[in-house]
Design a protein around this motif. Structure first.
Motif, PDB file in Angstrom:
ATOM      1  N   MET A 178       0.828  -1.212   0.000  1.00 17.63           N
ATOM      2  CA  MET A 178       0.000   0.000   0.000  1.00 17.63           C
ATOM      3  C   MET A 178       0.862   1.262   0.000  1.00 17.63           C
ATOM      4  N   GLU A 179       1.981   1.212   0.679  1.00 23.68           N
ATOM      5  CA  GLU A 179       2.885   2.365   0.687  1.00 23.68           C
ATOM      6  C   GLU A 179       3.479   2.603  -0.699  1.00 23.68           C
ATOM      7  N   ALA A 180       3.840   1.519  -1.399  1.00 24.44           N
ATOM      8  CA  ALA A 180       4.375   1.653  -2.755  1.00 24.44           C
ATOM      9  C   ALA A 180       3.309   2.186  -3.703  1.00 24.44           C
ATOM     10  N   LEU A 181       2.092   1.671  -3.601  1.00 22.88           N
ATOM     11  CA  LEU A 181       0.982   2.165  -4.433  1.00 22.88           C
ATOM     12  C   LEU A 181       0.678   3.635  -4.149  1.00 22.88           C
ATOM     13  N   THR A 182       0.715   4.006  -2.874  1.00 19.92           N
ATOM     14  CA  THR A 182       0.447   5.398  -2.501  1.00 19.92           C
ATOM     15  C   THR A 182       1.531   6.312  -3.053  1.00 19.92           C
ATOM     16  N   ALA A 183       2.781   5.895  -2.944  1.00 20.10           N
ATOM     17  CA  ALA A 183       3.887   6.702  -3.468  1.00 20.10           C
ATOM     18  C   ALA A 183       3.740   6.918  -4.971  1.00 20.10           C
ATOM     19  N   ALA A 184       3.487   5.850  -5.716  1.00 27.81           N
ATOM     20  CA  ALA A 184       3.343   5.961  -7.175  1.00 27.81           C
ATOM     21  C   ALA A 184       2.132   6.815  -7.542  1.00 27.81           C
ATOM     22  N   SER A 185       1.034   6.631  -6.821  1.00 25.43           N
ATOM     23  CA  SER A 185      -0.197   7.370  -7.113  1.00 25.43           C
ATOM     24  C   SER A 185      -0.057   8.863  -6.846  1.00 25.43           C
ATOM     25  N   VAL A 186       0.499   9.217  -5.705  1.00 23.98           N
ATOM     26  CA  VAL A 186       0.638  10.632  -5.365  1.00 23.98           C
ATOM     27  C   VAL A 186       1.685  11.308  -6.256  1.00 23.98           C
ATOM     28  N   ALA A 187       2.725  10.588  -6.625  1.00 21.78           N
ATOM     29  CA  ALA A 187       3.682  11.144  -7.588  1.00 21.78           C
ATOM     30  C   ALA A 187       2.976  11.418  -8.918  1.00 21.78           C
ATOM     31  N   ALA A 188       2.101  10.511  -9.346  1.00 21.35           N
ATOM     32  CA  ALA A 188       1.344  10.712 -10.590  1.00 21.35           C
ATOM     33  C   ALA A 188       0.392  11.904 -10.468  1.00 21.35           C
ATOM     34  N   LEU A 189      -0.286  12.026  -9.344  1.00 20.78           N
ATOM     35  CA  LEU A 189      -1.175  13.176  -9.127  1.00 20.78           C
ATOM     36  C   LEU A 189      -0.400  14.487  -9.159  1.00 20.78           C
ATOM     37  N   THR A 190       0.766  14.492  -8.536  1.00 20.64           N
ATOM     38  CA  THR A 190       1.595  15.698  -8.514  1.00 20.64           C
ATOM     39  C   THR A 190       2.068  16.052  -9.919  1.00 20.64           C
ATOM     40  N   LEU A 191       2.497  15.046 -10.668  1.00 22.97           N
ATOM     41  CA  LEU A 191       2.928  15.311 -12.037  1.00 22.97           C
ATOM     42  C   LEU A 191       1.775  15.858 -12.862  1.00 22.97           C
ATOM     43  N   TYR A 192       0.590  15.258 -12.719  1.00 26.18           N
ATOM     44  CA  TYR A 192      -0.584  15.773 -13.432  1.00 26.18           C
ATOM     45  C   TYR A 192      -0.814  17.243 -13.076  1.00 26.18           C
ATOM     46  N   ASP A 193      -0.747  17.570 -11.781  1.00 23.17           N
ATOM     47  CA  ASP A 193      -0.943  18.951 -11.352  1.00 23.17           C
ATOM     48  C   ASP A 193       0.068  19.889 -12.013  1.00 23.17           C
ATOM     49  N   MET A 194       1.300  19.415 -12.156  1.00 20.98           N
ATOM     50  CA  MET A 194       2.355  20.246 -12.732  1.00 20.98           C
ATOM     51  C   MET A 194       2.194  20.440 -14.240  1.00 20.98           C
ATOM     52  N   ILE A 195       1.591  19.458 -14.938  1.00 21.68           N
ATOM     53  CA  ILE A 195       1.503  19.552 -16.403  1.00 21.68           C
ATOM     54  C   ILE A 195       0.128  19.967 -16.912  1.00 21.68           C
ATOM     55  N   LYS A 196      -0.872  20.031 -16.048  1.00 19.08           N
ATOM     56  CA  LYS A 196      -2.235  20.301 -16.519  1.00 19.08           C
ATOM     57  C   LYS A 196      -2.365  21.646 -17.238  1.00 19.08           C
ATOM     58  N   GLY A 197      -1.490  22.579 -16.937  1.00 26.44           N
ATOM     59  CA  GLY A 197      -1.518  23.870 -17.621  1.00 26.44           C
ATOM     60  C   GLY A 197      -1.128  23.785 -19.087  1.00 26.44           C
ATOM     61  N   VAL A 198      -0.376  22.747 -19.453  1.00 31.89           N
ATOM     62  CA  VAL A 198       0.027  22.578 -20.852  1.00 31.89           C
ATOM     63  C   VAL A 198      -0.653  21.374 -21.501  1.00 31.89           C
ATOM     64  N   ASP A 199      -1.315  20.536 -20.701  1.00 29.09           N
ATOM     65  CA  ASP A 199      -2.035  19.388 -21.265  1.00 29.09           C
ATOM     66  C   ASP A 199      -3.170  18.972 -20.336  1.00 29.09           C
ATOM     67  N   ARG A 200      -4.323  19.593 -20.548  1.00 30.98           N
ATOM     68  CA  ARG A 200      -5.495  19.264 -19.723  1.00 30.98           C
ATOM     69  C   ARG A 200      -6.013  17.862 -20.009  1.00 30.98           C
ATOM     70  N   ALA A 201      -5.622  17.266 -21.121  1.00 32.02           N
ATOM     71  CA  ALA A 201      -6.092  15.924 -21.489  1.00 32.02           C
ATOM     72  C   ALA A 201      -5.191  14.811 -20.952  1.00 32.02           C
ATOM     73  N   ALA A 202      -4.161  15.168 -20.198  1.00 30.85           N
ATOM     74  CA  ALA A 202      -3.280  14.139 -19.620  1.00 30.85           C
ATOM     75  C   ALA A 202      -4.109  13.175 -18.776  1.00 30.85           C
ATOM     76  N   VAL A 203      -3.662  11.926 -18.737  1.00 31.43           N
ATOM     77  CA  VAL A 203      -4.396  10.874 -18.035  1.00 31.43           C
ATOM     78  C   VAL A 203      -3.447  10.131 -17.103  1.00 31.43           C
ATOM     79  N   ILE A 204      -3.924   9.863 -15.904  1.00 30.98           N
ATOM     80  CA  ILE A 204      -3.203   8.953 -15.021  1.00 30.98           C
ATOM     81  C   ILE A 204      -3.734   7.569 -15.353  1.00 30.98           C
ATOM     82  N   ALA A 205      -2.863   6.751 -15.909  1.00 28.90           N
ATOM     83  CA  ALA A 205      -3.274   5.425 -16.385  1.00 28.90           C
ATOM     84  C   ALA A 205      -3.011   4.386 -15.310  1.00 28.90           C
ATOM     85  N   GLU A 206      -2.816   3.189 -15.735  1.00 26.06           N
ATOM     86  CA  GLU A 206      -2.700   2.031 -14.858  1.00 26.06           C
ATOM     87  C   GLU A 206      -1.718   2.227 -13.706  1.00 26.06           C
TER      88      GLU A 206
END
Length: 162
Positions: free
Chosen positions: A117-145
């Motif tokens: 669960m800690e590994a999944l949480t780390a990967a998930s929150v890193a993905a959320l943070t990356l999405y937050d950082m790039i959403k200004g240049v790509d609103r269609a970005a997707v967090i996939a599998e």
């Protein structure tokens, strides 16, 4: 359904419970997870050049993932607080396909329960943070599998995704 196939977080009356791990031995445990952010090759190019207006997106995502692993028991109600020994979060551009970012998290502990669960949480929150950082240049970005890719230690032994 055999005893080993029952959900451990559910009592016989169907209500949720935190699993009692007090009788389990302390062993070295490791888990890895991945999450993928699908964007565009232009955005991964900006990430490679640290060219986003918000700053170092990859560094921010890495730190967010590490911090999140340490907070898992506060976020996932039935997780045990664990003494985490190590967390690594790596981000690879254009993996598995051009225009994507693969985030790999690995967590280690010596404890009575695993760190999936800690590994999944780390990967998930890193993905959320990356999405937050790039959403200004790509609103269609997707967090996939997002998935566990490997675990070791404990009574169930080692496992890895084929």
């Amino acid at each position: 359904m055999s005893e080993s196939e029952k959900l451990t977080h559910v009592r016989t009356d169907g209500s949720a419970q935190m699993v009692d791990v007090s009788a389990k031995p302390v062993t070295s445990r490791t888990a890895g997870a991945v999450s993928t952010v699908v964007t565009t090759p232009e955005v991964t190019g900006l990430l490679a050049q640290n060219g986003l207006a918000k700053g170092d997106a990859l560094g921010a995502a890495r730190i967010a993932g590490i911090m999140a692993a340490k907070k898992t028991s506060e976020l996932v109600p039935l997780c045990h607080p664990l003494p985490i020994s190590k967390v690594t979060v790596d981000l690879e551009l254009d993996v598995p396909v051009p225009g994507s970012v693969q985030i790999t998290a690995e967590v280690k502990t010596s404890g009575q329960t695993g760190v999936e669960m800690e590994a999944l949480t780390a990967a998930s929150v890193a993905a959320l943070t990356l999405y937050d950082m790039i959403k200004g240049v790509d609103r269609a970005a997707v967090i996939a599998e997002t998935k566990v890719i490997a675990k070791s230690g404990g009574a169930s032994g080692d496992w890895s995704r084929s």
